[in-house]
Motif scaffolding. Structure first.
Motif, PDB file in Angstrom:
ATOM      1  N   GLU A  82      49.659  -4.766 -16.765  1.00 16.10           N
ATOM      2  CA  GLU A  82      50.870  -4.469 -15.722  1.00 16.10           C
ATOM      3  C   GLU A  82      50.527  -4.089 -14.394  1.00 16.10           C
ATOM      4  O   GLU A  82      51.020  -4.700 -13.472  1.00 16.10           O
ATOM      5  CB  GLU A  82      51.923  -3.847 -16.788  1.00 16.10           C
ATOM      6  N   PRO A  83      49.832  -3.061 -14.253  1.00 21.60           N
ATOM      7  CA  PRO A  83      49.625  -2.392 -13.012  1.00 21.60           C
ATOM      8  C   PRO A  83      48.731  -3.588 -12.087  1.00 21.60           C
ATOM      9  O   PRO A  83      48.857  -3.475 -10.805  1.00 21.60           O
ATOM     10  CB  PRO A  83      48.561  -1.239 -13.302  1.00 21.60           C
ATOM     11  N   LEU A  84      47.822  -4.436 -12.637  1.00 21.26           N
ATOM     12  CA  LEU A  84      47.277  -5.466 -11.877  1.00 21.26           C
ATOM     13  C   LEU A  84      48.177  -6.314 -11.401  1.00 21.26           C
ATOM     14  O   LEU A  84      48.146  -7.083 -10.304  1.00 21.26           O
ATOM     15  CB  LEU A  84      46.242  -6.051 -12.789  1.00 21.26           C
ATOM     16  N   ILE A  85      49.285  -6.763 -12.325  1.00 22.51           N
ATOM     17  CA  ILE A  85      50.108  -7.581 -12.026  1.00 22.51           C
ATOM     18  C   ILE A  85      50.996  -7.163 -10.745  1.00 22.51           C
ATOM     19  O   ILE A  85      51.259  -7.975  -9.963  1.00 22.51           O
ATOM     20  CB  ILE A  85      50.737  -8.349 -13.137  1.00 22.51           C
ATOM     21  N   GLU A  86      51.473  -5.966 -10.932  1.00 27.17           N
ATOM     22  CA  GLU A  86      52.214  -5.316 -10.005  1.00 27.17           C
ATOM     23  C   GLU A  86      51.606  -5.443  -8.703  1.00 27.17           C
ATOM     24  O   GLU A  86      52.028  -5.509  -7.726  1.00 27.17           O
ATOM     25  CB  GLU A  86      52.598  -3.881 -10.310  1.00 27.17           C
ATOM     26  N   GLN A  87      50.346  -5.108  -8.536  1.00 31.44           N
ATOM     27  CA  GLN A  87      49.414  -5.016  -7.209  1.00 31.44           C
ATOM     28  C   GLN A  87      49.070  -6.457  -6.735  1.00 31.44           C
ATOM     29  O   GLN A  87      49.296  -6.656  -5.533  1.00 31.44           O
ATOM     30  CB  GLN A  87      48.086  -4.110  -7.465  1.00 31.44           C
ATOM     31  N   TYR A  88      48.589  -7.340  -7.744  1.00 33.98           N
ATOM     32  CA  TYR A  88      48.336  -8.731  -7.212  1.00 33.98           C
ATOM     33  C   TYR A  88      48.896  -9.822  -7.679  1.00 33.98           C
ATOM     34  O   TYR A  88      48.692 -10.784  -6.999  1.00 33.98           O
ATOM     35  CB  TYR A  88      46.627  -8.734  -7.759  1.00 33.98           C
ATOM     36  N   GLY A  89      50.018  -9.703  -8.428  1.00 31.36           N
ATOM     37  CA  GLY A  89      50.953 -10.699  -8.838  1.00 31.36           C
ATOM     38  C   GLY A  89      50.224 -11.617  -9.896  1.00 31.36           C
ATOM     39  O   GLY A  89      49.298 -11.100 -10.576  1.00 31.36           O
ATOM     40  N   ALA A  90      51.010 -12.384 -10.519  1.00 32.61           N
ATOM     41  CA  ALA A  90      50.543 -12.874 -11.789  1.00 32.61           C
ATOM     42  C   ALA A  90      49.351 -13.857 -11.443  1.00 32.61           C
ATOM     43  O   ALA A  90      49.338 -14.272 -10.322  1.00 32.61           O
ATOM     44  CB  ALA A  90      51.865 -13.928 -12.205  1.00 32.61           C
ATOM     45  N   PRO A  91      48.451 -13.781 -12.578  1.00 32.33           N
ATOM     46  CA  PRO A  91      47.289 -14.954 -12.340  1.00 32.33           C
ATOM     47  C   PRO A  91      48.076 -16.289 -12.160  1.00 32.33           C
ATOM     48  O   PRO A  91      48.944 -16.586 -12.771  1.00 32.33           O
ATOM     49  CB  PRO A  91      46.729 -14.933 -13.733  1.00 32.33           C
ATOM     50  N   ALA A  92      47.174 -17.126 -11.616  1.00 30.42           N
ATOM     51  CA  ALA A  92      47.421 -18.549 -11.339  1.00 30.42           C
ATOM     52  C   ALA A  92      47.132 -19.428 -12.610  1.00 30.42           C
ATOM     53  O   ALA A  92      47.831 -20.238 -12.902  1.00 30.42           O
ATOM     54  CB  ALA A  92      46.888 -19.361 -10.115  1.00 30.42           C
ATOM     55  N   VAL A  93      46.202 -18.832 -13.196  1.00 31.00           N
ATOM     56  CA  VAL A  93      45.719 -19.648 -14.533  1.00 31.00           C
ATOM     57  C   VAL A  93      45.460 -18.471 -15.510  1.00 31.00           C
ATOM     58  O   VAL A  93      44.828 -17.312 -15.201  1.00 31.00           O
ATOM     59  CB  VAL A  93      44.501 -20.457 -14.324  1.00 31.00           C
TER      60      VAL A  93
END
Length: 252
Positions: A82-93
């Protein structure tokens, strides 16, 4: 523990691969890095192998962040992702590859052997995918690629737990593809047959090869090639499908 060997750029084209420290997962990570994706590389305990793979990807000019967590633990999944998604957005894959076999005939299979295999394969699929999916839906785009198995299509004696888990993953792939099509999120599965990895190293591969129409076992890179295709623009009108990488084995 420093989990990244290179600074990741916000907005990078990210691919998250679970169970990626070795075997098929490692081959998929290498191929997606070659395709230009920035890797989030998940593993549970193979630290040395994961670090070596990260260093290999970075040395080749790629970006790779190591994410050590157990996919069957929902709390760990959320705390890491969740912290990574908040910082970088959802993975494309997202490539759901984490899994293992714990073989036994059902009459002698313990409840722990049954539960653990399903927790990793199906519980891990749910934990990781449900964590990534809200941000992927908000972006209205993405690819989810599940690593299934011919065992989930034909059934294998001594692998009732593994076959059940992989069959469930195929069913989840098809259902989720229908749910997410309007959001332009494509969901597909790759079903490897006998592939030369640590998981098959104890099997009599020479005699098994005689039962395969192509007369050989496959290589992890051959599975990774199909994952690469599903992640590419060339697969933009394909969803809910299962591609077998099995040398011609009949799956019914």
């Amino acid at each position: 523990m420093d989990t990244t060997a290179t600074r990741q750029r916000p907005g990078s084209h990210i691919a998250l691969v679970t169970g990626a420290s070795r075997g098929i997962g490692a081959a998929v990570a290498r191929r997606l890095a070659e395709d230009g994706f920035s890797l989030w590389l998940n593993y549970r305990r193979e630290h040395t192998a994961a670090e070596a793979l990260r260093d290999e990807i970075v040395a080749a000019g790629g970006e790779c962040r190591l994410l050590p967590f157990d996919v069957s633990d929902a709390v760990q999944c959320r705390e890491v992702l969740e912290p990574l998604i908040e910082q970088y957005g959802a993975p494309a894959v997202l490539v759901n590859n984490a899994g293992f076999a714990c073989d036994n005939v059902l009459a002698m299979m313990t409840r722990e052997e049954w539960d653990r295999v399903l927790q990793v394969h199906l519980g891990g699929f749910y934990n990781v995918t449900s964590t990534v999916l809200p941000a992927m839906q908000r972006r209205r785009g993405g690819r989810i690629i599940n690593i299934a198995s011919t065992a989930g299509q034909t059934g294998v004696a001594g692998q009732v737990n593994y076959s059940a888990a992989k069959a469930g993953l195929i069913g989840a792939t098809r259902s989720l593809a229908v749910e997410l099509a309007r959001r332009n999120i494509l969901v597909n599965a790759v079903a490897p047959g006998f592939i030369s990895t640590d998981m098959t190293s104890a099997l009599p591969l020479e005699s098994i090869s005689s039962t395969i129409p192509l007369r050989r076992v496959g290589e992890p890179e051959e599975v990774a090639s199909v994952v690469s295709f599903f992640a590419s623009e060339g697969a933009s009108y394909i969803t809910g499908q299962v591609i077998g990488v099995n040398g011609g084995l009949f799956t019914g």
